[in-house]
Design a protein around this motif. Structure first.
Motif, short mmCIF file in Angstrom:
data_model
loop_
_atom_site.label_atom_id
_atom_site.label_comp_id
_atom_site.label_asym_id
_atom_site.label_seq_id
_atom_site.Cartn_x
_atom_site.Cartn_y
_atom_site.Cartn_z
N UNK A 1 0.83 -1.19 0.00
CA UNK A 1 0.00 0.00 0.00
C UNK A 1 0.88 1.26 0.00
N UNK B 1 2.42 1.79 -3.40
CA UNK B 1 1.41 2.34 -4.32
C UNK B 1 1.26 3.84 -4.10
N UNK B 2 1.26 4.25 -2.84
CA UNK B 2 1.12 5.68 -2.53
C UNK B 2 2.32 6.47 -3.06
N UNK C 1 2.11 6.71 -6.67
CA UNK C 1 0.86 7.27 -7.17
C UNK C 1 0.11 6.29 -8.07
N UNK C 2 0.32 4.99 -7.84
CA UNK C 2 -0.30 3.96 -8.67
C UNK C 2 -1.55 3.42 -7.99
N UNK C 3 -2.33 2.67 -8.77
CA UNK C 3 -3.50 1.99 -8.22
C UNK C 3 -3.03 0.79 -7.39
N UNK C 4 -3.90 0.34 -6.49
CA UNK C 4 -3.55 -0.82 -5.68
C UNK C 4 -4.71 -1.80 -5.58
N UNK D 1 -8.41 -2.27 -11.95
CA UNK D 1 -7.36 -1.27 -11.71
C UNK D 1 -6.63 -0.91 -13.00
N UNK D 2 -6.18 0.33 -13.01
CA UNK D 2 -5.41 0.81 -14.16
C UNK D 2 -3.95 0.40 -13.95
N UNK E 1 -7.51 4.55 -3.32
CA UNK E 1 -6.84 5.76 -3.83
C UNK E 1 -7.60 7.03 -3.48
N UNK F 1 -6.28 -1.66 4.04
CA UNK F 1 -6.06 -1.30 2.64
C UNK F 1 -5.72 0.19 2.51
N UNK G 1 -2.21 2.42 5.34
CA UNK G 1 -0.79 2.51 4.99
C UNK G 1 -0.56 3.47 3.81
N UNK G 2 -1.55 3.58 2.95
CA UNK G 2 -1.42 4.51 1.82
C UNK G 2 -1.38 5.95 2.35
N UNK H 1 2.08 6.54 4.09
CA UNK H 1 3.19 6.81 3.18
C UNK H 1 3.10 8.21 2.59
N UNK H 2 1.88 8.68 2.32
CA UNK H 2 1.73 10.03 1.77
C UNK H 2 2.15 11.07 2.81
N UNK I 1 -10.46 7.27 -10.38
CA UNK I 1 -10.13 6.80 -11.72
C UNK I 1 -8.99 5.80 -11.80
N UNK I 2 -8.18 5.72 -10.75
CA UNK I 2 -7.10 4.73 -10.79
C UNK I 2 -7.66 3.32 -10.70
N UNK I 3 -8.71 3.19 -9.89
CA UNK I 3 -9.35 1.88 -9.82
C UNK I 3 -10.85 2.07 -9.75
N UNK I 4 -11.59 1.02 -10.09
CA UNK I 4 -13.03 1.14 -10.00
C UNK I 4 -13.64 -0.14 -9.44
#
Ligand SMILES: Cc1cc2nc3c(=O)[nH]c(=O)nc-3n(C[C@H](O)[C@H](O)[C@H](O)COP(=O)(O)OP(=O)(O)OC[C@H]3O[C@@H](n4cnc5c(N)ncnc54)[C@H](O)[C@@H]3O)c2cc1C
Ligand SMILES: Nc1ncnc2c1ncn2[C@@H]1O[C@H](COP(=O)(O)O)[C@@H](O)[C@H]1O
Lengths: 249, 311
Positions: A129, A132-133, A136-139, A168-169, B71, B97, B100-101, B104-105, B175-178
């Motif tokens: 995770x 990914x952050x 800047x990617x999808x996860x 995911x992209x 995201x 999920x 942690x994102x 990190x940011x 938009x990165x995931x759906x």
């Protein structure tokens, strides 16, 4: 497409660990070490994607001591194409691991990074995770099925309520859960061949990352030990104990 | 400074896990805002507002946020983070999920699955499948934590409702995931994570059919949730959301009945904090007996039907 798989060298999952009596940590002297089980699943998935013609190269990377070469060789014997070892002694926290992996991803430009969902030593469940952050990617975490397309992927995730499917992209980060696949054993000829596959050695400086600890481990304790109880002869005795002794039914 | 609690809910209702994480947050500080991210989640927000110890509820709704995809949810939490020095979530699959994102940011090391808050910066957490407990102090100015909810009692209700503030949500991270679909198993039984009694089945059950025929009647009579070992889930006898263990759910019921489960450390990691453990196993040497309060050596296919008759 290139797939990058980070693999961690951890205590073997069959070993019962011992907490050092002085509280300074867990005794790792002369303990069997192996590839983190979730990372084996991640490596297997990458190899299967390559075998299915959806990927053309599988690169494995580990951050750890020189001995982490062993887990990289195992991954190469399973079928990965080449390996990168970023040598660091001592513990490296997930945030630092993620920063180093970001550097590797920038150099290698993979379409997909598959990590394990969790390392069985720190049980952190963060690195994927975080990576990914930082990128800047999808996860797509806790994956139990990956359908990889050219620029998108459909992933089934194991979540608290059951299963969740997301799209995911790419490029994307995925983390492997237990039921993604059953990893293969490396055959002897493949183990021999793996010795000749390229293994590149790097240092954190190569990626401009300083290894620093944000967390201070003040001590490591033994968990509360649970004493075994008694055997009962039959269910009547069991219910009597549960009602009158334990008071739980 | 204040604490932001990222809530677990399904838009319609608040999960019990949120009240437990709130109890953990209350041991760290008192100005706690609960964040509800979702869509049409007003009722979940109202429930959160009624919990004791909540200063206010922040409701963030949007199409991209309905399923709390990592995201956009992480971007939203990041946008609110300036007002908080601690960000907390229950260690549910959503919390694990997303947080942690966020960490990190913020360039912060997350502390995963705390079981105790010793002070605002020092926590206990299990490592090695719960075979060791680490006491960790963070040096990060902002703290990002997930809470092992089985270790905390649920916070109670308050007499007065906290205010609910609605925040504007942007499109960052969208938009990165759906979302495609949820395939959730429906059950009228209590939720595994909060049930008082859990009846769990292992590999010994042999098939999905016998898992259902043998485990369910006893669970129903006891008003219990059903759990399973990894072996039982891998073999398809039970759905994945019933897995108890290091990498499944961690439960601490009053009573845990392990049927045909050997007691591997990874399974024990998920249930050894139950108040009372009962084990039913044909092998008297099975490791599960070393931690069971009451053990019956015998065939579960005889013992469970007998239990059902006696209940
Ligand atoms: C990385 C990793 C993560 C893992 N995570 C988890 C996890 O989260 N949860 C989990 O459970 N496991 C987990 N495991 C798996 C774990 O190591 C064990 O393999 C698993 O728990 C075994 O399941 P079991 O006890 O049902 O099966 P077994 O170990 O095969 O035990 C079956 C038991 O049933 C008994 N038995 C057989 N017939 C009967 C009968 N008729 N009546 C009564 N008893 C009978 C046998 O004596 C035996 O003790 C993990 C493993 C790894 C490597
Ligand atoms: N030192 C490391 N080297 C390589 N990969 C790692 C390392 N640490 C963590 N990982 C990867 O990140 C995953 C999750 O680890 P963690 O966040 O520590 O639970 C692991 O399954 C690995 O895929």
């Amino acid at each position: 497409m290139k797939i990058l798989v980070p693999v961690k060298r951890v205590i073997d999952h069959n070993v019962k660990i011992r907490v050092k009596t002085d509280g300074s940590g867990v005794d790792l002297a002369n303990v069997k070490m192996s590839m983190n089980p979730f990372d084996e699943i991640a490596v297997e998935e990458a190899i299967r994607l390559k075998e299915a013609g959806k990927a053309d190269e599988v690169v494995v990377v580990s951050i750890g001591p020189a001995q982490a070469q062993d887990v990289l060789r195992t991954a190469l014997a399973m079928g990965a194409d080449r390996a990168i070892l970023i040598t660091v002694d001592g513990t490296v926290e997930p945030l630092t691991v993620a920063k180093l992996l970001k550097g590797v991803a920038e150099n290698e430009q993979p379409g997909l990074v598959i990590l394990g969902k969790q390392a069985i030593d720190d049980d952190a469940n963060q690195t994927g995770q975080m990576l990914a952050a930082l990128l800047g990617w999808s996860q797509a975490t806790f994956a139990s099925r990956i359908d990889l397309g050219a620029d998108r992927a459909k992933v089934t995730r194991e979540v608290d309520g059951g299963l969740q499917v997301i799209d995911v992209r790419l490029p994307a980060i995925m983390t492997a859960d237990l039921r993604l696949n059953q990893p293969r054993y490396a055959s002897l000829p493949n183990i021999m061949k793996a010795k000749k596959k390229p293994l590149e050695q790097k240092t954190p400086q190569d990626f401009g990352v300083t290894v620093e600890a944000r967390l201070r481990v003040l001590r490591t304790e033994e968990p509360a030990v649970r004493q075994g109880g008694i055997k009962v002869a039959n269910t009547a005795e069991l219910f009597d104990k549960l009602k009158n002794e334990a008071g739980v039914i | 400074m204040a604490i932001l609690l990222f809530a677990e809910h399904d838009n319609a209702a608040l999960s019990d896990q949120t009240a437990k994480a709130l109890a953990a947050a209350s041991r760290i500080g008192s100005d706690i805002d609960v964040l509800i991210v979702g869509k049409n989640a007003g009722s979940a927000a109202e429930e959160a507002a009624s919990l004791a110890g909540v200063r206010s509820v922040i409701l963030a709704e949007g199409n991209a946020l309905e399923h709390r995809l990592a995201e956009p949810t992480a971007e939203l939490i990041l946008s609110l983070s300036g007002n908080y020095d601690t960000i907390v979530a229950p260690a549910t699959t959503t919390g694990k999920n997303v947080l942690p994102r966020v960490a990190a940011m913020l360039d912060v090391m997350q502390i995963s699955e705390i079981t105790e808050a010793i002070s605002a910066d020092t926590f206990k957490r299990p490592i090695y499948a719960g075979n060791a407990i680490e006491v960790v102090q963070t040096t990060d100015a902002k703290k990002v934590l997930t809470v092992r909810t089985a270790a905390f009692p649920a916070a109670g209700k308050s007499g007065t409702a906290a205010p609910i503030k609605i925040v504007e949500t942007g499109t960052a991270g969208a938009g990165l995931s759906s979302f495609v679909e949820n395939i959730f198993s429906k059950s009228d039984r209590p939720e595994l994570g909060s049930a008082k009694i859990v009846v769990s089945g292992g590999r010994a059950l042999g098939s999905e059919e016998s898992f259902r025929k043998v485990i369910s009647p006893v669970a129903d009579k006891l008003g219990a949730a059903i759990g399973a070992s990894r072996a039982a889930v891998d073999a398809g006898y039970a759905p994945n959301d019933l897995q108890v263990g290091q990498t499944g759910k961690v439960v601490a019921p009053e009573l845990y009945i392990a049927c045909g489960i050997s007691g591997a450390i990874q399974h024990l990691a998920g249930m050894k904090d139950a108040k009372v453990i009962v084990a039913i196993n044909t092998d008297e040497e099975a490791p599960i007996f070393q931690i069971a309060d009451y053990g019956i050596v015998g065939d579960l296919f005889e013992i469970l039907p007998e239990m059902e008759r006696q209940l």
